[in-house]
Write a protein that holds these residues in place. Structure first.
Motif, mmCIF file in Angstrom:
data_model
loop_
_atom_site.group_PDB
_atom_site.id
_atom_site.type_symbol
_atom_site.label_atom_id
_atom_site.label_comp_id
_atom_site.label_asym_id
_atom_site.label_seq_id
_atom_site.Cartn_x
_atom_site.Cartn_y
_atom_site.Cartn_z
ATOM 1 N N MET A 44 0.819 -1.196 0.000
ATOM 2 C CA MET A 44 0.000 0.000 0.000
ATOM 3 C C MET A 44 0.859 1.254 0.000
ATOM 4 O O MET A 44 0.475 2.254 -0.570
ATOM 5 N N ALA A 45 1.993 1.177 0.703
ATOM 6 C CA ALA A 45 2.829 2.369 0.802
ATOM 7 C C ALA A 45 3.391 2.724 -0.559
ATOM 8 O O ALA A 45 3.710 1.851 -1.362
ATOM 9 N N MET A 46 3.440 4.017 -0.793
ATOM 10 C CA MET A 46 3.976 4.476 -2.052
ATOM 11 C C MET A 46 5.490 4.600 -1.933
ATOM 12 O O MET A 46 5.992 5.223 -1.000
ATOM 13 N N ALA A 47 6.193 4.010 -2.831
ATOM 14 C CA ALA A 47 7.649 4.100 -2.794
ATOM 15 C C ALA A 47 8.073 5.524 -3.130
ATOM 16 O O ALA A 47 7.459 6.179 -3.960
ATOM 17 N N ASP A 48 9.063 5.982 -2.449
ATOM 18 C CA ASP A 48 9.579 7.312 -2.726
ATOM 19 C C ASP A 48 11.031 7.166 -3.103
ATOM 20 O O ASP A 48 11.822 6.583 -2.382
ATOM 21 N N THR A 49 11.378 7.683 -4.244
ATOM 22 C CA THR A 49 12.736 7.468 -4.741
ATOM 23 C C THR A 49 13.717 8.494 -4.192
ATOM 24 O O THR A 49 14.919 8.350 -4.331
ATOM 25 N N SER A 50 13.166 9.528 -3.553
ATOM 26 C CA SER A 50 14.044 10.573 -3.055
ATOM 27 C C SER A 50 14.968 10.037 -1.959
ATOM 28 O O SER A 50 14.545 9.292 -1.078
ATOM 29 N N ASP A 51 16.255 10.438 -2.018
ATOM 30 C CA ASP A 51 17.220 10.007 -1.007
ATOM 31 C C ASP A 51 16.835 10.526 0.369
ATOM 32 O O ASP A 51 17.104 9.897 1.389
ATOM 33 N N GLU A 52 16.183 11.704 0.322
ATOM 34 C CA GLU A 52 15.806 12.332 1.584
ATOM 35 C C GLU A 52 14.930 11.416 2.433
ATOM 36 O O GLU A 52 15.030 11.401 3.656
ATOM 37 N N PHE A 53 14.063 10.659 1.726
ATOM 38 C CA PHE A 53 13.118 9.818 2.442
ATOM 39 C C PHE A 53 13.534 8.347 2.423
ATOM 40 O O PHE A 53 12.739 7.466 2.719
ATOM 41 N N ASP A 54 14.766 8.118 2.029
ATOM 42 C CA ASP A 54 15.252 6.749 1.943
ATOM 43 C C ASP A 54 15.119 6.079 3.311
ATOM 44 O O ASP A 54 15.561 6.611 4.318
ATOM 45 N N GLY A 55 14.492 4.956 3.332
ATOM 46 C CA GLY A 55 14.345 4.250 4.593
ATOM 47 C C GLY A 55 12.996 4.449 5.248
ATOM 48 O O GLY A 55 12.591 3.655 6.095
ATOM 49 N N LEU A 56 12.285 5.499 4.868
ATOM 50 C CA LEU A 56 10.970 5.719 5.484
ATOM 51 C C LEU A 56 9.988 4.606 5.114
ATOM 52 O O LEU A 56 9.156 4.216 5.922
ATOM 53 N N ASP A 57 10.119 4.120 3.885
ATOM 54 C CA ASP A 57 9.214 3.063 3.439
ATOM 55 C C ASP A 57 9.271 1.849 4.353
ATOM 56 O O ASP A 57 8.258 1.193 4.600
ATOM 57 N N ALA A 58 10.468 1.564 4.843
ATOM 58 C CA ALA A 58 10.606 0.411 5.737
ATOM 59 C C ALA A 58 9.796 0.629 7.014
ATOM 60 O O ALA A 58 9.150 -0.307 7.526
ATOM 61 N N PHE A 59 9.798 1.856 7.508
ATOM 62 C CA PHE A 59 8.983 2.154 8.692
ATOM 63 C C PHE A 59 7.495 2.061 8.367
ATOM 64 O O PHE A 59 6.695 1.585 9.173
ATOM 65 N N PHE A 60 7.139 2.532 7.179
ATOM 66 C CA PHE A 60 5.720 2.454 6.792
ATOM 67 C C PHE A 60 5.265 0.998 6.695
ATOM 68 O O PHE A 60 4.156 0.660 7.103
ATOM 69 N N GLU A 61 6.152 0.165 6.140
ATOM 70 C CA GLU A 61 5.794 -1.258 6.043
ATOM 71 C C GLU A 61 5.601 -1.861 7.423
ATOM 72 O O GLU A 61 4.676 -2.645 7.661
ATOM 73 N N ALA A 62 6.460 -1.492 8.342
ATOM 74 C CA ALA A 62 6.320 -1.995 9.716
ATOM 75 C C ALA A 62 5.013 -1.486 10.322
ATOM 76 O O ALA A 62 4.300 -2.232 11.007
ATOM 77 N N GLY A 63 4.707 -0.215 10.032
ATOM 78 C CA GLY A 63 3.464 0.359 10.554
ATOM 79 C C GLY A 63 2.239 -0.355 10.025
ATOM 80 O O GLY A 63 1.285 -0.611 10.760
ATOM 81 N N GLN A 64 2.298 -0.715 8.744
ATOM 82 C CA GLN A 64 1.165 -1.450 8.156
ATOM 83 C C GLN A 64 1.023 -2.832 8.776
ATOM 84 O O GLN A 64 -0.082 -3.296 9.045
ATOM 85 N N ALA A 65 2.150 -3.480 9.002
ATOM 86 C CA ALA A 65 2.107 -4.844 9.549
ATOM 87 C C ALA A 65 1.593 -4.858 10.981
ATOM 88 O O ALA A 65 0.960 -5.828 11.414
ATOM 89 N N GLU A 66 1.838 -3.767 11.697
ATOM 90 C CA GLU A 66 1.448 -3.729 13.107
ATOM 91 C C GLU A 66 0.148 -2.951 13.321
ATOM 92 O O GLU A 66 -0.124 -2.504 14.422
ATOM 93 N N ALA A 67 -0.621 -2.776 12.275
ATOM 94 C CA ALA A 67 -1.846 -1.988 12.388
ATOM 95 C C ALA A 67 -2.836 -2.656 13.336
ATOM 96 O O ALA A 67 -2.915 -3.884 13.386
ATOM 97 N N PRO A 68 -3.566 -1.854 14.105
ATOM 98 C CA PRO A 68 -4.573 -2.432 15.004
ATOM 99 C C PRO A 68 -5.669 -3.108 14.189
ATOM 100 O O PRO A 68 -6.011 -2.650 13.101
ATOM 101 N N ALA A 69 -6.159 -4.215 14.730
ATOM 102 C CA ALA A 69 -7.209 -4.959 14.023
ATOM 103 C C ALA A 69 -8.552 -4.731 14.713
ATOM 104 O O ALA A 69 -8.597 -4.387 15.901
#
Lengths: 192, 131
Positions: B1-26
């Motif tokens: 679901m997370a949109m990949a961002d190619t900017s170096d500035e945000f490099d690594g944020l996607d990994a946090f977003f993926e973790a956030g999605q995986a740990e979402a409250p059910a």
């Protein structure tokens, strides 16, 4: 109507069925919409119990407008996101004076447990960073990068233009990146 | 679901977003039950409000009582038709009925008394003189 027969029905149509007295439509709509609302509220508020209250209140408002819903005018999911966002904003504004002192601190003394970090810790770090963002930036970032909405959809939810959405997400991500900069290596994302 | 961002500035944020999605409250069963209960309550109230107000039942009138006693509208119509036909025959009998009427009256009254001259209601004084 049987559950299986309803699974392929649109949210709009389910809402009409509910308004006409179908008992199963409400359960299916809840299973579709409530988890999204719950996730958004949890990330906006950083509080699971409050997020549940917001989810219940949002769905209650949906049930109440069901008879007046005009199909095709708006997406039910967008409408619920918008109502949930507004409810979250109201709650954040009410508690802001209290929360200034209770913003969770990012723990810095986790050295030694880096290898054992689980995903929950990373998600927790993200939430702590999200909590430091201004509301609108947080909302835009959550909708875009955690809920996967498109910019036009977010614009509709937040009642702003697409360019404003892009600006909010860019600023929000910059702030998030700064907040998480010191945590990336610790949480196992550092590349040296 | 997370949109990949190619900017170096945000490099690594996607990994946090993926973790956030995986740990979402059910959605918990308890919350699901609460929301569905709300839905049922709102639905019941809305359907109740949408019902037309009950029309007060009127007591059946005399006409309906009589009509029902006779056998309904059909029976009343038949009775009315027969009554009107009888009245019509009395006032304006068809010419073909005259010989039949004459023969019956002659057999009852004899040849001397005609039907027109028959006094069906004798004068009251005749009754009094006999008493």
């Amino acid at each position: 109507m049987p559950y299986d027969a309803l699974s392929a029905v649109s949210d709009d149509a389910l809402l009409v069925l509910y308004a006409n007295g179908d008992a199963e439509a409400a359960r299916l709509l809840t299973l579709r919409l409530a988890p999204r609302v719950l996730r958004l509220a949890a990330r906006m508020l950083g509080d699971a119990a409050e997020a549940e209250d917001v989810a219940q209140e949002t769905m209650l408002r949906l049930w109440r407008i069901a008879t007046e819903w005009r199909a095709g005018e708006a997406q039910v999911s967008t409408w619920t996101y918008r109502v949930a966002s507004n409810l979250c904003t109201d709650r954040l504004r009410r508690r802001r004076p209290v929360d200034l002192d209770s913003v969770p601190e990012v723990e810095d003394d986790r050295a030694g447990v880096v290898e054992g970090m689980i995903e929950a810790d990373r998600a927790q770090a993200l939430q702590a960073a999200l909590d430091t963002l201004p509301e609108r930036q947080r909302q835009a970032v959550v909708l875009r990068h955690l809920e996967g909405l498109s910019n036009p959809e977010i614009a509709e939810v937040m009642d702003i233009g697409v360019e404003a959405v892009e600006s909010l997400t860019a600023r929000g991500k910059r702030a998030l990146a700064a907040a998480l900069a010191g945590r990336r290596e610790e949480l196992g994302y550092g590349d040296g | 679901m997370a949109m990949a961002d190619t900017s170096d500035e945000f490099d690594g944020l996607d990994a946090f977003f993926e973790a956030g999605q995986a740990e979402a409250p059910a959605l918990s069963d308890a919350l699901l039950a609460r929301i569905v209960a709300d839905a049922a309550a709102v639905q019941a109230a809305a359907l109740q409000a949408a019902k037309p107000a009950p029309v007060a039942r009127r007591r059946p009138g005399l006409w309906h009582t009589l009509s029902a006693a006779i056998g309904g509208r059909g029976a009343v119509a038949g009775l009315l038709s027969a009554t009107l036909a009888g009245l019509w025959l009395g006032f304006s009998p068809p010419a073909q009925l005259a010989p039949l009427t004459r023969s019956i009256s002659q057999s009852v009254l004899g040849d001397t008394t005609t039907l027109d001259g028959l006094d069906l209601i004798p004068a009251i004084d005749t009754v009094l003189t006999e008493g």
